[in-house]
Design a protein around this motif. Sequence first.
Motif, mmCIF file in Angstrom:
data_model
loop_
_atom_site.group_PDB
_atom_site.id
_atom_site.type_symbol
_atom_site.label_atom_id
_atom_site.label_comp_id
_atom_site.label_asym_id
_atom_site.label_seq_id
_atom_site.Cartn_x
_atom_site.Cartn_y
_atom_site.Cartn_z
ATOM 1 N N ARG A 4 -11.719 -10.913 0.962
ATOM 2 C CA ARG A 4 -10.443 -10.517 0.345
ATOM 3 C C ARG A 4 -9.707 -11.732 -0.200
ATOM 4 O O ARG A 4 -9.213 -11.714 -1.338
ATOM 5 N N GLU A 5 -9.639 -12.781 0.580
ATOM 6 C CA GLU A 5 -8.926 -13.986 0.152
ATOM 7 C C GLU A 5 -9.594 -14.631 -1.059
ATOM 8 O O GLU A 5 -8.911 -15.125 -1.963
ATOM 9 N N ALA A 240 -2.629 0.557 -2.008
ATOM 10 C CA ALA A 240 -1.681 0.052 -1.017
ATOM 11 C C ALA A 240 -0.411 0.897 -1.021
ATOM 12 O O ALA A 240 -0.104 1.573 -2.003
ATOM 13 N N PRO A 241 0.355 0.867 0.082
ATOM 14 C CA PRO A 241 1.596 1.661 0.173
ATOM 15 C C PRO A 241 2.696 1.102 -0.730
ATOM 16 O O PRO A 241 3.185 -0.005 -0.516
ATOM 17 N N ARG A 250 2.543 -9.424 0.513
ATOM 18 C CA ARG A 250 1.745 -9.185 1.720
ATOM 19 C C ARG A 250 0.258 -9.095 1.375
ATOM 20 O O ARG A 250 -0.589 -9.608 2.105
ATOM 21 N N ILE A 251 -0.044 -8.444 0.260
ATOM 22 C CA ILE A 251 -1.439 -8.351 -0.176
ATOM 23 C C ILE A 251 -1.999 -9.743 -0.472
ATOM 24 O O ILE A 251 -3.081 -10.113 -0.003
ATOM 25 N N PHE A 252 -1.253 -10.528 -1.227
ATOM 26 C CA PHE A 252 -1.757 -11.839 -1.650
ATOM 27 C C PHE A 252 -1.667 -12.894 -0.552
ATOM 28 O O PHE A 252 -2.248 -13.971 -0.689
ATOM 29 N N ILE A 257 -4.028 -4.956 4.367
ATOM 30 C CA ILE A 257 -3.225 -3.761 4.175
ATOM 31 C C ILE A 257 -3.853 -2.949 3.052
ATOM 32 O O ILE A 257 -4.384 -3.487 2.087
ATOM 33 N N GLY A 258 -3.831 -1.625 3.190
ATOM 34 C CA GLY A 258 -4.430 -0.787 2.175
ATOM 35 C C GLY A 258 -5.945 -0.812 2.229
ATOM 36 O O GLY A 258 -6.550 -1.162 3.238
#
Length: 381
Positions: A4-5, A240-241, A250-252, A257-258
């Motif tokens: 993900r990162e 994602a929400p 928060r994602i980055f 999440i999501g």
Amino acid sequence: MNTREKILAKSKRLVVKVGSAVITGEDGLSRNVIGNLSAELTRFANQGYEVVLVSSGAIACGRKRLGLPKRPFTLTEKQALAATGQAGLIQTYEEYFTQYGQQVAQILLTRVDLEDRKRYLLARNTLMTLLRWRVIPIINENDTVAVEEIQFGDNDLLSAMVVGLIGADLLICLSDIDALYDKDPRDHPDAKPVRYVEEIDSKIEAMAGKKPGRLGRGGMVSKIRAAKMVTSLGVPMIIAPGREPMILERIFSGEEIGTMFLPARKMTAKKFWIAYHPRPEGALVLDEGAVKALVEKGKSLLPAGIKEVKGVFDKGACVECLDENGRCIAVGLSNFSSEEIQKIKGCHSREICERLGVAVQDEVIHRDNLVLKEEIASYAA
């Protein structure tokens, strides 16, 4: 650095799609959500990211502004609601973005705008100019003029097409459901979120259920289809929400999440356009040898393998390639008109010039302009 990162570190051109259920509520537009989203997108733009926002909400906003109760609406009524609501929607976005010093632009599209190759490239050039100027385009379907035949159907499909249009690195779908679950959480309280999807197979599709979204035309099914499209282009997608504060940060930051859909095989931008944008204007029925040449050997389509021409079309038209049972095996751009193909079908290279009276190439559809049906993620309802 995890998967993900690594993906997020390479993602600099973003398409962010926000659904009706995220930005509207019982009292109309949720100004708090729009304000937070505008602030986040401005911060990302200031950090050097190129951002395109695909926003639903015009019809829902129009209904609230006019005080109409929930009920089925005719197409004409939906168009009138969109006309009323789109004005309020873009006005609200502009109000908040202006507070943060960020310029925005409104772009309304129908499928026709992306089906024609010239109009497609014009739309791309406009969007790329806006991004170069650090302006955030806000895109929505032009519901006011989009009759059923030229509708995208929902903005999940539109956002997937915008990814291909601008060559984005990542699609983020902000939804009222915070992730893909192994079962529909609205029916199953014990449902568990799926954080990563490596391949979208029948098992993943079954997890989406069949219910549409709370206010929009989409739902998890349409998001899965959008994910199949963009991952085939080699682009990841995240669900994602959308109502969570600081969701993009928060994602980055690497928070799990999501749901992240990992990129699959890489389709070229031109083949992506052929696969999803133009509507076929005709069809070519192929013999068994031609089918094998396309599917198993990766060859171009030659006149010798064509048994029948269906429809009337010009040179450059998108056509379907059918086997003898009528099953579509590929779509592509024809180098000849239907009239010309009628003259050269079944012919070998040496006969083509004689039949047409001019020296021409022998491929009816070049391999670079052809996409196999198995490569195309179906967006049929």
